[in-house]
Design a protein around this motif. Structure first.
Motif, PDB file in Angstrom:
ATOM      1  N   VAL A 138      -1.005  -4.588 -38.324  1.00 51.94           N
ATOM      2  CA  VAL A 138      -0.811  -4.174 -37.063  1.00 51.94           C
ATOM      3  C   VAL A 138      -0.641  -4.833 -36.100  1.00 51.94           C
ATOM      4  N   VAL A 139       0.411  -3.973 -35.387  1.00 51.10           N
ATOM      5  CA  VAL A 139       0.993  -5.054 -33.728  1.00 51.10           C
ATOM      6  C   VAL A 139       0.817  -4.324 -33.003  1.00 51.10           C
ATOM      7  N   ALA A 140       1.108  -5.104 -32.098  1.00 52.94           N
ATOM      8  CA  ALA A 140       0.798  -4.523 -30.735  1.00 52.94           C
ATOM      9  C   ALA A 140       1.428  -5.212 -29.419  1.00 52.94           C
ATOM     10  N   GLY A 141       2.301  -4.165 -28.431  1.00 53.03           N
ATOM     11  CA  GLY A 141       3.480  -4.770 -27.983  1.00 53.03           C
ATOM     12  C   GLY A 141       2.937  -4.196 -26.311  1.00 53.03           C
ATOM     13  N   LEU A 142       3.175  -5.134 -25.052  1.00 53.50           N
ATOM     14  CA  LEU A 142       3.311  -4.770 -23.865  1.00 53.50           C
ATOM     15  C   LEU A 142       4.491  -5.893 -22.850  1.00 53.50           C
ATOM     16  N   ARG A 143       4.529  -4.377 -21.260  1.00 50.99           N
ATOM     17  CA  ARG A 143       5.575  -4.647 -21.113  1.00 50.99           C
ATOM     18  C   ARG A 143       5.602  -4.609 -19.734  1.00 50.99           C
ATOM     19  N   TYR A 144       6.060  -5.744 -18.512  1.00 46.97           N
ATOM     20  CA  TYR A 144       6.056  -5.552 -17.011  1.00 46.97           C
ATOM     21  C   TYR A 144       7.334  -4.802 -17.301  1.00 46.97           C
ATOM     22  N   THR A 145       7.591  -4.016 -16.044  1.00 45.85           N
ATOM     23  CA  THR A 145       9.210  -4.317 -15.589  1.00 45.85           C
ATOM     24  C   THR A 145       9.072  -3.768 -14.218  1.00 45.85           C
ATOM     25  N   GLU A 146       9.913  -4.717 -13.410  1.00 48.03           N
ATOM     26  CA  GLU A 146      10.446  -4.272 -11.862  1.00 48.03           C
ATOM     27  C   GLU A 146      12.113  -3.630 -12.017  1.00 48.03           C
ATOM     28  N   ASP A 147      12.442  -2.522 -11.313  1.00 45.84           N
ATOM     29  CA  ASP A 147      13.482  -2.311 -11.286  1.00 45.84           C
ATOM     30  C   ASP A 147      13.671  -2.147 -10.078  1.00 45.84           C
ATOM     31  N   GLU A 148      15.121  -2.215  -9.718  1.00 47.44           N
ATOM     32  CA  GLU A 148      16.025  -1.912  -7.897  1.00 47.44           C
ATOM     33  C   GLU A 148      17.216  -1.500  -7.837  1.00 47.44           C
ATOM     34  N   LYS A 149      17.561  -0.319  -7.336  1.00 45.97           N
ATOM     35  CA  LYS A 149      18.806   0.753  -7.334  1.00 45.97           C
ATOM     36  C   LYS A 149      19.452   0.368  -5.752  1.00 45.97           C
ATOM     37  N   GLY A 150      20.067  -0.079  -5.818  1.00 44.98           N
ATOM     38  CA  GLY A 150      20.780   0.416  -4.256  1.00 44.98           C
ATOM     39  C   GLY A 150      22.726   1.188  -4.818  1.00 44.98           C
ATOM     40  N   LEU A 151      22.319   2.011  -3.472  1.00 39.88           N
ATOM     41  CA  LEU A 151      24.174   3.045  -3.479  1.00 39.88           C
ATOM     42  C   LEU A 151      24.346   2.633  -1.730  1.00 39.88           C
ATOM     43  N   THR A 152      25.813   2.106  -1.827  1.00 38.33           N
ATOM     44  CA  THR A 152      26.370   1.995  -0.957  1.00 38.33           C
ATOM     45  C   THR A 152      27.823   3.264  -0.929  1.00 38.33           C
ATOM     46  N   GLY A 153      28.517   3.072   0.473  1.00 37.85           N
ATOM     47  CA  GLY A 153      30.317   3.643  -0.469  1.00 37.85           C
ATOM     48  C   GLY A 153      30.496   4.637   1.154  1.00 37.85           C
ATOM     49  N   TYR A 154      31.625   4.722   0.404  1.00 35.28           N
ATOM     50  CA  TYR A 154      32.262   5.577   1.219  1.00 35.28           C
ATOM     51  C   TYR A 154      32.742   6.838   0.857  1.00 35.28           C
ATOM     52  N   SER A 155      32.564   8.599   2.098  1.00 35.85           N
ATOM     53  CA  SER A 155      33.236   9.762   0.926  1.00 35.85           C
ATOM     54  C   SER A 155      34.077   9.841   2.210  1.00 35.85           C
ATOM     55  N   SER A 156      35.718  10.441   1.680  1.00 38.65           N
ATOM     56  CA  SER A 156      36.918  10.508   2.740  1.00 38.65           C
ATOM     57  C   SER A 156      36.779  11.777   2.442  1.00 38.65           C
ATOM     58  N   GLY A 157      35.411  12.618   2.219  1.00 44.60           N
ATOM     59  CA  GLY A 157      35.674  14.378   2.227  1.00 44.60           C
ATOM     60  C   GLY A 157      35.135  14.155   4.253  1.00 44.60           C
ATOM     61  N   PHE A 158      34.001  13.344   4.514  1.00 44.29           N
ATOM     62  CA  PHE A 158      33.345  13.784   5.362  1.00 44.29           C
ATOM     63  C   PHE A 158      33.633  12.386   6.643  1.00 44.29           C
ATOM     64  N   ASP A 159      35.291  11.594   6.089  1.00 44.21           N
ATOM     65  CA  ASP A 159      35.255  10.438   6.274  1.00 44.21           C
ATOM     66  C   ASP A 159      34.221   9.298   7.494  1.00 44.21           C
ATOM     67  N   ALA A 160      33.374   9.356   6.415  1.00 46.34           N
ATOM     68  CA  ALA A 160      32.262   8.872   6.745  1.00 46.34           C
ATOM     69  C   ALA A 160      31.512   7.102   6.178  1.00 46.34           C
ATOM     70  N   ASP A 161      30.712   7.102   6.307  1.00 48.22           N
ATOM     71  CA  ASP A 161      30.488   5.674   5.528  1.00 48.22           C
ATOM     72  C   ASP A 161      28.702   6.817   4.532  1.00 48.22           C
ATOM     73  N   VAL A 162      28.089   7.325   3.255  1.00 42.73           N
ATOM     74  CA  VAL A 162      27.382   7.133   2.837  1.00 42.73           C
ATOM     75  C   VAL A 162      25.892   6.349   3.593  1.00 42.73           C
ATOM     76  N   THR A 163      25.245   7.157   3.539  1.00 41.36           N
ATOM     77  CA  THR A 163      23.594   6.653   4.314  1.00 41.36           C
ATOM     78  C   THR A 163      23.267   5.691   3.020  1.00 41.36           C
ATOM     79  N   PRO A 164      23.387   4.904   2.992  1.00 47.90           N
ATOM     80  CA  PRO A 164      22.577   3.378   1.826  1.00 47.90           C
ATOM     81  C   PRO A 164      20.972   4.152   1.799  1.00 47.90           C
ATOM     82  N   ILE A 165      21.305   4.166  -0.502  1.00 41.20           N
ATOM     83  CA  ILE A 165      19.870   4.230  -0.524  1.00 41.20           C
ATOM     84  C   ILE A 165      19.560   2.839  -1.657  1.00 41.20           C
ATOM     85  N   ASP A 166      18.050   3.209  -0.780  1.00 40.94           N
ATOM     86  CA  ASP A 166      17.897   2.377  -2.289  1.00 40.94           C
ATOM     87  C   ASP A 166      16.516   2.947  -2.709  1.00 40.94           C
TER      88      ASP A 166
END
Length: 750
Positions: A437-465
């Motif tokens: 018999v085999v048993a396994g367990l994992r706890y994970t925390e994951d964080e992502k973020g996005l920033t940037g600049y849009s030439s179409g809107f000539d503006a910074d992108v609203t950051p996402i976290d």
């Protein structure tokens, strides 16, 4: 299907004629009457594949090397193993893998995938990193089903684990040179051995190139695109100063120049899935080199990486540390509409096919700058006790900058970050001599973020976290009926972390987000070595449910990309892997998989073809936009995109001894792909069925002098297989590589 039957007949005839010719003149060799034992590291321990309660297939040696003989890249693994598929709309630089029908069609360079690629114990998270060339490989393990306990997030479909040949104390070397049609040159080699009593090394190199062979009919340029140059090396240093401590340092690099995916305009008629008269494998009609800054879909990527693996044996347990850093930088440009804009209306298209028209030019370049750091520290028990364990921590940190240039506006840039940490453990208990018999367990925390600049809107992108935490687990049991057969059962849980899609920033859009998807999978199977180890037959049945399955809606009238979550996705099927030693000189392998997948969300609507030139078969509703009416499709009940319902593989090798020191051999491989829907919504145009490829290798091996010379052929019946499509501008297609023939020589030194 008729062509498939013909191809199988060709293969059978080759084997039959060869065995008939050789039947009366077989020279007795060493004992090759039994199948070789296969060991795997799917549970991060070295075990017999027959003892691991998982559905696993392996590729190694001649079977693996022959797949790549024609200059193909990692995508050549598609359909070579039951349940495994792969495709790309970014050429050799960004493969997308699918297992048991589950994958991700997103062509953005930031897209996550549910099939994890592990190279020499290091996860290659970004799609560009996944494309590192395959050379001097020891073995490939295809581990099916969720692997969230030991390998973590983004393994909801499975893991493909590549292991390169390691340094040895004894001197080893080989050189391999191949040449073929389309100017193919394939050079590979390695040299290694002990440098001191404590230090050994192995240097492996690859240089592969193919000439441009596709003409550009619009510019009149012959041999304008289709080729590539791919060069890579890997240096490994193994250091063992004491009996307790061993260390392995791995440094590797790759440089790719060539052609990205070749998009072909109007090669499918509305209402048909067959390639039409506009399709000419040797010619495209591109104007992007005239109206944009690119030239015939160029692609260029460089990547570098290193890893340090250290093991210290404390007696009762071993401490393992794996530290790694990977980076890549480059770009890929595409004439996305696949043709020459509205210049070629139906009546003026070169072959006078009335499949539609190209309504506007579309050329896009995506560039990526990737950096990834990983650290794993693991403790694992030693000894032969009836209980063994392993536990550890994992840390992942990456930064990615993607610059998208549509050419009608300046470049837009998004920056994405991803930090993950996890703690995990797994235990194995031998209930008796026959049951584990085999048993396994994992706890994970994951964080992502996005920033940037849009030439179409000539503006910074609203950051996402975004942030999320998940617990994933697995429970397995293996029971040996006797020394030759075992039964196993497995229940496993995993997740694909939340995703951010920022590519639409370059097209007057805003980023989209998908929440984490979770999977619950049930699997049962058997493993057997029968008839005095001359037949190996392994099989598994599975059923899984994915809640909040992440989907990427690609297309519409602006070729936009939007992330969404469907309520549920369900998959059911089975896999069979077999290997049969018919005689000492005749080995056959065969495999089959069946995947039945279904999206379950009664309210989910996905945009259909913006060109209006394809034929959705789903129920649709009209939606009015600034550009006119568009149609969205209800996709409830549809199969997953790019999920072959069936895959069938067959290989055979027959050898004819020549004296006491050599043999002639013939080897052939066949891969069949059943019904596959290329999009989330279903159309009459973008559903394929019955596609296949056939390979052949005939050669001579001299055992005393350790060399081999062979004639090889890939896709020898020159099948034209539709592999991908684009629906927003016209009925654009991407096809497979043509037939290629060549010769190869390999010499080993010991």
């Amino acid at each position: 299907m008729k062509k498939a039957v013909i191809a199988l007949s060709i293969q059978a005839a080759l084997f039959t004629s060869f065995t008939t010719f050789a039947a009366e003149d077989v020279v007795e060799k060493k004992d090759d009457s039994k199948l070789e034992k296969i060991t795997v590291t799917a549970l991060k321990r070295t075990q017999s594949i027959q003892d691991v309660p998982l559905s696993i297939a392996t590729l190694s040696g001649e079977k693996f090397e022959n797949i790549l003989a024609g200059g193909d890249d990692i995508l050549a693994l598609a359909t070579r193993v039951p349940g495994l598929y792969a495709e790309s709309s970014n050429g050799r630089a960004a493969p997308r893998f699918y297992m048991r029908g589950l994958g991700n069609t997103d062509f953005d360079l930031a897209a996550s995938q549910p099939v994890s690629i592990i190279m020499d114990e290091v996860v290659m998270e970004n799609v560009v990193l996944k494309s590192f060339p395959l050379f001097d490989m020891d073995q490939v393990e295809i581990i099916r089903g969720p692997q969230g306990s030991l390998f973590g997030r983004n393994t909801t479909a499975g893991v493909i684990k590549f292991t390169s040949r390691k340094p040895t104390d004894d001197f080893e070397a080989y050189v391999k040179a191949g040449a073929g049609t389309y100017g193919l040159i394939n050079l590979e080699g390695a040299v290694g051995g002990g440098l001191t009593d404590e230090l050994s090394a192995r240097l492996s190199v690859l240089s592969q190139s193919k000439d441009d062979w596709i003409d550009n009919g619009y510019t009149g340029e012959d041999n304008a695109l289709g080729g590539h140059e791919d060069q890579a090396y890997r240096l490994q240093l193994a250091y063992k100063p004491t009996n307790e401590l061993d260390m392995l340092f791995n440094i590797h690099s790759r440089s790719l120049e060539g052609t990205s995916s070749v998009f072909r305009a109007m090669v499918i008629n509305q209402g048909s899935s067959e390639l039409n008269n506009n399709y000419d494998r040797d010619t495209v009609w591109y104007d992007e080199g005239v109206n944009a800054s690119g030239d015939n879909n160029p692609q260029s990527f460089d990547s570098d990486g290193w890893s340090l693996t250290a093991n210290y044996d404390f007696g009762d347990f071993t401490l393992t540390s794996i530290t790694a850093n990977e980076s890549a930088k480059g770009y890929s440009l595409g004439d996305i509409d696949g043709g020459a804009g509205a210049v070629y209306l139906p009546e003026t298209f070169p072959n006078n096919e009335t499949s539609g028209f190209i309504s506007f030019n579309s050329n896009t370049q995506d560039a990526a700058d990737i950096d990834q750091f990983t650290q794993e520290i693991r403790l694992s028990s030693n000894g032969d006790n009836n209980y063994s364990w392993q536990t550890g921590v994992f840390y992942f940190d990456s930064e990615l900058e993607v610059a998208t240039s549509p050419f009608f506006i300046p470049t837009s840039t998004v920056n994405q970050t991803n930090t993950t940490w996890a703690v995990f453990g797994q235990g194995t208990y031998d209930v008796s001599d026959m049951t584990t018999v085999v048993a396994g367990l994992r706890y994970t925390e994951d964080e992502k973020g996005l920033t940037g600049y849009s030439s179409g809107f000539d503006a910074d992108v609203t950051p996402i976290d975004l942030s999320d935490n998940q617990v994933s687990w697995e429970l397995m049991a293996n029971h040996k009926l006797d020394s030759d057969m075992s039964l196993y059962a497995r229940v496993s849980n995993g997740f694909r972390a939340q995703s951010i899609q920022g590519r639409d920033v370059a097209f007057f859009g805003t980023p989209s987000v998908a929440e984490s998807e979770t999977i619950m999978s049930y699997e049962a199977g058997f493993k057997s070595d029968l008839f005095n180890n001359t037949v190996r037959l392994n099989g598994a049945v599975f059923h899984y449910t994915i809640n909040d399955i992440q989907l990427t809606a690609v297309g519409g009238n602006g070729n936009s990309i939007g992330l969404t979550n469907a309520g549920k996705g369900v998959g059911t099927g089975f896999e069979l892997d077999s290997e049969i030693r018919i005689t000492e000189d005749f080995l056959v392998t065969a495999g089959f998989s069946y995947n039945k997948t279904e999206l379950q969300d009664e309210d989910l609507l996905i945009g259909t073809c913006g060109s209006g030139q394809c034929t959705p078969t789903d129920r649709t509703v009209e939606r009015v936009t600034a550009d006119g009416p568009v149609y969205d499709a209800y996709v409830d009940g549809n199969p997953f995109p790019n999920a072959p319902e069936t895959i069938f593989t067959l290989t055979g090798r027959y050898s004819l001894p020549i004296g006491d020191s050599g043999e002639m051999f013939v080897y052939s491989d066949y891969a069949y792909q059943g019904e596959t829907s290329l999009f989330i919504y279903q159309t009459e145009e973008y559903v394929t069925d019955g596609q296949f490829e056939l390979g052949l290798r005939i050669g001579y091996v001299n055992f005393d002098m350790d060399y081999e010379v062979a004639l090889f052929g890939r896709n020898i019946t020159d099948e034209d297989n539709l592999k991908a499509g684009i629906d927003f501008n016209n009925n654009t297609g991407v096809v497979n590589e043509p037939a290629i023939w060549g010769v190869e020589f390999k010499k080993s030194f010991f």
